[in-house]
Design an enzyme around this catalytic site. Structure first.
Site, PDB file in Angstrom:
ATOM      1  N   SER A 168       0.867  -1.195   0.000  1.00  0.00           N
ATOM      2  CA  SER A 168       0.000   0.000   0.000  1.00  0.00           C
ATOM      3  C   SER A 168       0.893   1.231   0.000  1.00  0.00           C
ATOM      4  CB  SER A 168      -0.867   0.017   1.259  1.00  0.00           C
ATOM      5  OG  SER A 168      -1.452   1.305   1.438  1.00  0.00           O
ATOM      6  N   TYR A 205      -1.414  -0.758  10.395  1.00  0.00           N
ATOM      7  CA  TYR A 205      -1.609  -1.088   8.978  1.00  0.00           C
ATOM      8  C   TYR A 205      -0.408  -0.625   8.148  1.00  0.00           C
ATOM      9  CZ  TYR A 205      -3.760  -1.112   4.322  1.00  0.00           C
ATOM     10  OH  TYR A 205      -4.041  -1.328   2.988  1.00  0.00           O
TER      11      TYR A 205
HETATM   12  P1  NDP Z   1     -11.487  -5.785   1.232  1.00  0.00           P
HETATM   13  O1  NDP Z   1     -11.712  -5.472   2.666  1.00  0.00           O
HETATM   14  O2  NDP Z   1     -12.443  -5.266   0.218  1.00  0.00           O
HETATM   15  O3  NDP Z   1     -11.341  -7.378   1.031  1.00  0.00           O
HETATM   16  C1  NDP Z   1     -10.462  -8.082   1.836  1.00  0.00           C
HETATM   17  C2  NDP Z   1     -10.415  -9.508   1.373  1.00  0.00           C
HETATM   18  O4  NDP Z   1      -9.435 -10.207   2.172  1.00  0.00           O
HETATM   19  C3  NDP Z   1     -11.719 -10.251   1.550  1.00  0.00           C
HETATM   20  O5  NDP Z   1     -11.865 -11.144   0.466  1.00  0.00           O
HETATM   21  C4  NDP Z   1     -11.508 -11.010   2.859  1.00  0.00           C
HETATM   22  O6  NDP Z   1     -12.271 -12.218   2.954  1.00  0.00           O
HETATM   23  C5  NDP Z   1     -10.051 -11.340   2.745  1.00  0.00           C
HETATM   24  N1  NDP Z   1      -9.395 -11.658   4.026  1.00  0.00           N
HETATM   25  C6  NDP Z   1      -9.180 -10.839   5.085  1.00  0.00           C
HETATM   26  N2  NDP Z   1      -8.503 -11.488   6.045  1.00  0.00           N
HETATM   27  C7  NDP Z   1      -8.291 -12.754   5.580  1.00  0.00           C
HETATM   28  C8  NDP Z   1      -7.670 -13.896   6.102  1.00  0.00           C
HETATM   29  N3  NDP Z   1      -7.109 -13.896   7.329  1.00  0.00           N
HETATM   30  N4  NDP Z   1      -7.645 -15.028   5.354  1.00  0.00           N
HETATM   31  C9  NDP Z   1      -8.196 -15.044   4.108  1.00  0.00           C
HETATM   32  N5  NDP Z   1      -8.797 -13.991   3.563  1.00  0.00           N
HETATM   33  C10 NDP Z   1      -8.847 -12.851   4.289  1.00  0.00           C
HETATM   34  O7  NDP Z   1      -9.986  -5.264   0.922  1.00  0.00           O
HETATM   35  P2  NDP Z   1      -9.356  -4.592  -0.404  1.00  0.00           P
HETATM   36  O8  NDP Z   1      -9.806  -5.317  -1.602  1.00  0.00           O
HETATM   37  O9  NDP Z   1      -9.537  -3.130  -0.307  1.00  0.00           O
HETATM   38  O10 NDP Z   1      -7.803  -4.849  -0.145  1.00  0.00           O
HETATM   39  C11 NDP Z   1      -7.088  -5.930  -0.715  1.00  0.00           C
HETATM   40  C12 NDP Z   1      -5.615  -5.715  -0.451  1.00  0.00           C
HETATM   41  O11 NDP Z   1      -5.199  -4.474  -1.032  1.00  0.00           O
HETATM   42  C13 NDP Z   1      -5.275  -5.619   1.042  1.00  0.00           C
HETATM   43  O12 NDP Z   1      -4.033  -6.229   1.277  1.00  0.00           O
HETATM   44  C14 NDP Z   1      -5.192  -4.128   1.279  1.00  0.00           C
HETATM   45  O13 NDP Z   1      -4.377  -3.801   2.371  1.00  0.00           O
HETATM   46  C15 NDP Z   1      -4.585  -3.669  -0.046  1.00  0.00           C
HETATM   47  N6  NDP Z   1      -4.829  -2.251  -0.312  1.00  0.00           N
HETATM   48  C16 NDP Z   1      -6.099  -1.747  -0.458  1.00  0.00           C
HETATM   49  C17 NDP Z   1      -6.290  -0.396  -0.671  1.00  0.00           C
HETATM   50  C18 NDP Z   1      -7.639   0.220  -0.842  1.00  0.00           C
HETATM   51  O14 NDP Z   1      -7.734   1.464  -0.885  1.00  0.00           O
HETATM   52  N7  NDP Z   1      -8.709  -0.544  -0.956  1.00  0.00           N
HETATM   53  C19 NDP Z   1      -5.145   0.530  -0.759  1.00  0.00           C
HETATM   54  C20 NDP Z   1      -3.866  -0.100  -0.586  1.00  0.00           C
HETATM   55  C21 NDP Z   1      -3.719  -1.448  -0.370  1.00  0.00           C
HETATM   56  P3  NDP Z   1     -13.803 -12.232   3.526  1.00  0.00           P
HETATM   57  O15 NDP Z   1     -14.637 -11.534   2.464  1.00  0.00           O
HETATM   58  O16 NDP Z   1     -14.142 -13.660   3.653  1.00  0.00           O
HETATM   59  O17 NDP Z   1     -13.757 -11.449   4.804  1.00  0.00           O
END
Ligand code: NDP
Length: 244
Positions: free
Chosen positions: A138, A152
């Site tokens: 990120s 984070y």
């Molecule tokens: P979301 O919150 O929309 O989705 C998160 C996803 O991760 C879900 O599918 C969730 O599953 C899954 N998840 C969380 N914890 C676990 C775990 N322990 N084991 C398996 N699956 C898990 O997040 P984003 O799509 O926004 O983010 C995706 C990645 O991108 C992250 O690493 C985030 O830090 C990074 N990112 C996002 C940004 C943004 O602005 N959105 C900016 C910078 C980085 P479930 O649905 O079952 O809970």
């Protein structure tokens, strides 16, 4: 291709794009079974192949089971996208130890567990055919994150450094490693600190392009990194952040 955290947001967009590009896709999720099934259904409806794979990637035993299921249901792994991640918001002077641990477990330890399983399968030193590992960092890693986002941001800094270290470790074994640093992307992760509208307002002010990004825009970068078009891109950490 295995995409962790692919039931929603960026992971779901990467899984859909991968399915459309011809990858057989493992759609990992933690709790959102219906959402993961919907991603799988979309991929299949578009003529692709995908399976939903439940596992908490922060738990090494569950990651071991996840990769065993992947082996039996999809065969050889060519690409691992370490995308699963969580956000937490608290000031350091009101430190919540459990939340710090949860963030590092989901965002950092998960990457060690999954990369370990993937390297044992991909590395030519282990008889594998090589592969690509893409980590979701990120811009918080270089900006320090939003207010209350120390855990984070620090976890994402760890991902950047892990990417450089793993690149050195496996670069001669047929594995490319890279990371993406998304900026403000429209997903449910922002529910933790005020939701999408607040994030869009912030993006209009703070992002040189004047807008937030979409999960699909991040997915395109991930697919490029995974592809042969990025064959000399290794140990790289690439911003997908509208100039922020
Ligand atoms: P979301 O919150 O929309 O989705 C998160 C996803 O991760 C879900 O599918 C969730 O599953 C899954 N998840 C969380 N914890 C676990 C775990 N322990 N084991 C398996 N699956 C898990 O997040 P984003 O799509 O926004 O983010 C995706 C990645 O991108 C992250 O690493 C985030 O830090 C990074 N990112 C996002 C940004 C943004 O602005 N959105 C900016 C910078 C980085 P479930 O649905 O079952 O809970």
């Amino acid at each position: 291709m295995l995409v962790t955290g692919a039931s929603r947001g960026i992971g779901a967009a990467i899984a859909r794009a991968a399915g459309a590009a011809g990858y057989r896709v493992g759609v990992n999720y933690l709790r959102s079974a219906a959402a993961a099934e919907a991603v799988v259904a979309d991929i299949r409806a578009a003529g692709g192949e995908a399976v939903p794979l439940q596992a908490d990637v922060g738990d090494p035993a569950q990651v071991e089971r996840l990769f065993a299921e992947l082996d039996s249901r999809l065969g050889r792994i060519d690409v691992l996208v370490n995308n699963a991640g969580i956000l937490a918001s608290f000031r350091v002077d009101a430190l919540d130890h459990a939340q710090v641990a949860a963030v590092f477990r989901a965002n950092v330890f998960s990457i060690f567990h999954c990369a370990g399983e993937a390297v044992r399968r991909m590395s030519t030193a282990h008889g594998g055919a090589g592969g690509v590992i893409v980590n979701l960092s990120s811009v918080a890693a270089r900006l320090g994150g939003l207010a209350g986002g120390a855990a984070y941001a620090a976890s994402k800094g760890a991902i950047d450094t892990f990417t450089l270290a793993l690149a050195k470790e496996v670069g001669r074994e047929g594995i490319r490693v890279a990371a993406l640093r998304p900026g403000l992307i429209e997903t449910e992760i922002h529910d933790v600190h005020g939701g999408l509208e607040r994030m869009r307002t912030m993006a209009r002010e703070a992002v040189p392009m004047g807008r937030s990004g979409t999960a699909e825009e991040v997915a395109q970068a991930a697919l490029w990194l995974a592809s042969a078009a990025a064959s000399y891109v290794h140990g790289a950490v690439i911003d997908v952040a509208g100039g922020r």
